[in-house]
Write a protein that holds these residues in place. Structure first.
Motif, PDB file in Angstrom:
ATOM      1  N   GLU A  41      10.812   7.559  -1.893  1.00 26.23           N
ATOM      2  CA  GLU A  41      10.371   7.965  -3.224  1.00 26.23           C
ATOM      3  C   GLU A  41      10.841   6.963  -4.277  1.00 26.23           C
ATOM      4  OE1 GLU A  41       9.922  11.097  -0.491  1.00 26.23           O
ATOM      5  OE2 GLU A  41      11.781  10.057  -0.981  1.00 26.23           O
ATOM      6  N   ARG A  42      12.056   6.495  -4.116  1.00 28.40           N
ATOM      7  CA  ARG A  42      12.607   5.487  -5.042  1.00 28.40           C
ATOM      8  C   ARG A  42      11.798   4.194  -4.956  1.00 28.40           C
ATOM      9  NH1 ARG A  42      18.139   4.300  -6.963  1.00 28.40           N
ATOM     10  NH2 ARG A  42      18.466   2.068  -6.983  1.00 28.40           N
ATOM     11  N   VAL A  43      11.540   3.739  -3.743  1.00 32.72           N
ATOM     12  CA  VAL A  43      10.786   2.500  -3.517  1.00 32.72           C
ATOM     13  C   VAL A  43       9.356   2.643  -4.044  1.00 32.72           C
ATOM     14  CG1 VAL A  43       9.844   0.974  -1.734  1.00 32.72           C
ATOM     15  CG2 VAL A  43      12.196   1.824  -1.554  1.00 32.72           C
ATOM     16  N   ASP A  44       8.724   3.762  -3.732  1.00 36.28           N
ATOM     17  CA  ASP A  44       7.334   3.965  -4.153  1.00 36.28           C
ATOM     18  C   ASP A  44       7.218   4.105  -5.665  1.00 36.28           C
ATOM     19  OD1 ASP A  44       6.603   3.772  -1.512  1.00 36.28           O
ATOM     20  OD2 ASP A  44       6.351   5.924  -1.216  1.00 36.28           O
ATOM     21  N   LEU A  45       8.196   4.752  -6.293  1.00 40.07           N
ATOM     22  CA  LEU A  45       8.166   4.857  -7.749  1.00 40.07           C
ATOM     23  C   LEU A  45       8.352   3.478  -8.371  1.00 40.07           C
ATOM     24  CD1 LEU A  45       7.925   6.486 -10.311  1.00 40.07           C
ATOM     25  CD2 LEU A  45      10.392   6.943 -10.181  1.00 40.07           C
ATOM     26  N   ALA A  46       9.289   2.702  -7.863  1.00 36.56           N
ATOM     27  CA  ALA A  46       9.503   1.350  -8.390  1.00 36.56           C
ATOM     28  C   ALA A  46       8.230   0.521  -8.279  1.00 36.56           C
ATOM     29  CB  ALA A  46      10.656   0.675  -7.651  1.00 36.56           C
ATOM     30  N   ARG A  47       7.478   0.745  -7.236  1.00 32.80           N
ATOM     31  CA  ARG A  47       6.243  -0.005  -7.014  1.00 32.80           C
ATOM     32  C   ARG A  47       5.187   0.274  -8.083  1.00 32.80           C
ATOM     33  NH1 ARG A  47       5.125   1.347  -1.572  1.00 32.80           N
ATOM     34  NH2 ARG A  47       6.764  -0.108  -1.050  1.00 32.80           N
ATOM     35  N   VAL A  48       5.153   1.501  -8.627  1.00 31.61           N
ATOM     36  CA  VAL A  48       4.110   1.844  -9.606  1.00 31.61           C
ATOM     37  C   VAL A  48       4.561   1.677 -11.056  1.00 31.61           C
ATOM     38  CG1 VAL A  48       2.945   3.426  -8.017  1.00 31.61           C
ATOM     39  CG2 VAL A  48       4.632   4.326  -9.636  1.00 31.61           C
ATOM     40  N   LEU A  49       5.843   1.453 -11.261  1.00 33.59           N
ATOM     41  CA  LEU A  49       6.362   1.265 -12.610  1.00 33.59           C
ATOM     42  C   LEU A  49       6.148  -0.170 -13.080  1.00 33.59           C
ATOM     43  CD1 LEU A  49       9.848   3.017 -12.291  1.00 33.59           C
ATOM     44  CD2 LEU A  49       7.872   3.865 -13.583  1.00 33.59           C
ATOM     45  N   PRO A  50       6.100  -0.386 -14.394  1.00 34.37           N
ATOM     46  CA  PRO A  50       6.141  -1.761 -14.884  1.00 34.37           C
ATOM     47  C   PRO A  50       7.440  -2.417 -14.411  1.00 34.37           C
ATOM     48  CG  PRO A  50       5.544  -0.249 -16.645  1.00 34.37           C
ATOM     49  CD  PRO A  50       5.963   0.584 -15.481  1.00 34.37           C
ATOM     50  N   VAL A  51       7.425  -3.716 -14.218  1.00 37.04           N
ATOM     51  CA  VAL A  51       8.561  -4.440 -13.633  1.00 37.04           C
ATOM     52  C   VAL A  51       9.862  -4.150 -14.361  1.00 37.04           C
ATOM     53  CG1 VAL A  51       9.500  -6.746 -13.204  1.00 37.04           C
ATOM     54  CG2 VAL A  51       7.107  -6.261 -12.680  1.00 37.04           C
TER      55      VAL A  51
END
Length: 135
Positions: A41-51
């Protein structure tokens, strides 16, 4: 969504006077969320957030002690020196943008990982989790 677009959304949602104040709130709330989320969930959320937001989220070491939603708000207030009411407002403004970026499937996975009362922080109805069936 770019980071600038995220800041404009948070600025609008939270009625912050400047982009700088919105950026500060985004970084504080994303850091607090980064201390709560683990795994896919952490990895997937980071993927969709702005850098910029993703870097703040992932720079945090997840805490092993769970916090309730109210505990999350109180911890954020203590770390940032604002009142719990302001921390709750800030949390809602940022997590409204996160909810939009995550989409319903990822948000559901995130909420399953966190204690029940986090749903309200994300602007979602707080539904009870089904009790495990008795054997």
């Amino acid at each position: 969504m770019t980071f600038d677009q995220m800041l404009e959304r948070v600025r609008y949602e939270g009625a912050y006077p400047t982009r700088e104040s919105a950026a500060e709130v985004v970084h504080h709330v994303m850091a607090a969320l980064g201390r709560r989320l683990t795994g896919d969930e952490r990895v997937d959320l980071a993927r969709v957030l702005p850098v910029e937001a993703a870097l703040t989220l992932t720079a945090q070491i997840p805490d092993t002690e769970p916090l309730t939603g109210w505990g999350f708000v109180k911890d954020l207030a203590a770390r940032t020196g604002v009142s719990p009411a302001v921390a709750r407002w800030d949390t809602g403004a940022v997590l409204a943008a996160v909810t939009r970026l995550a989409g319903p499937d990822l948000l559901a996975r995130i909420l399953r990982q966190l204690p029940d009362d986090y749903a309200l922080l994300f602007g979602q109805a707080q539904l009870r989790r089904p009790e495990p069936a008795a054997a």
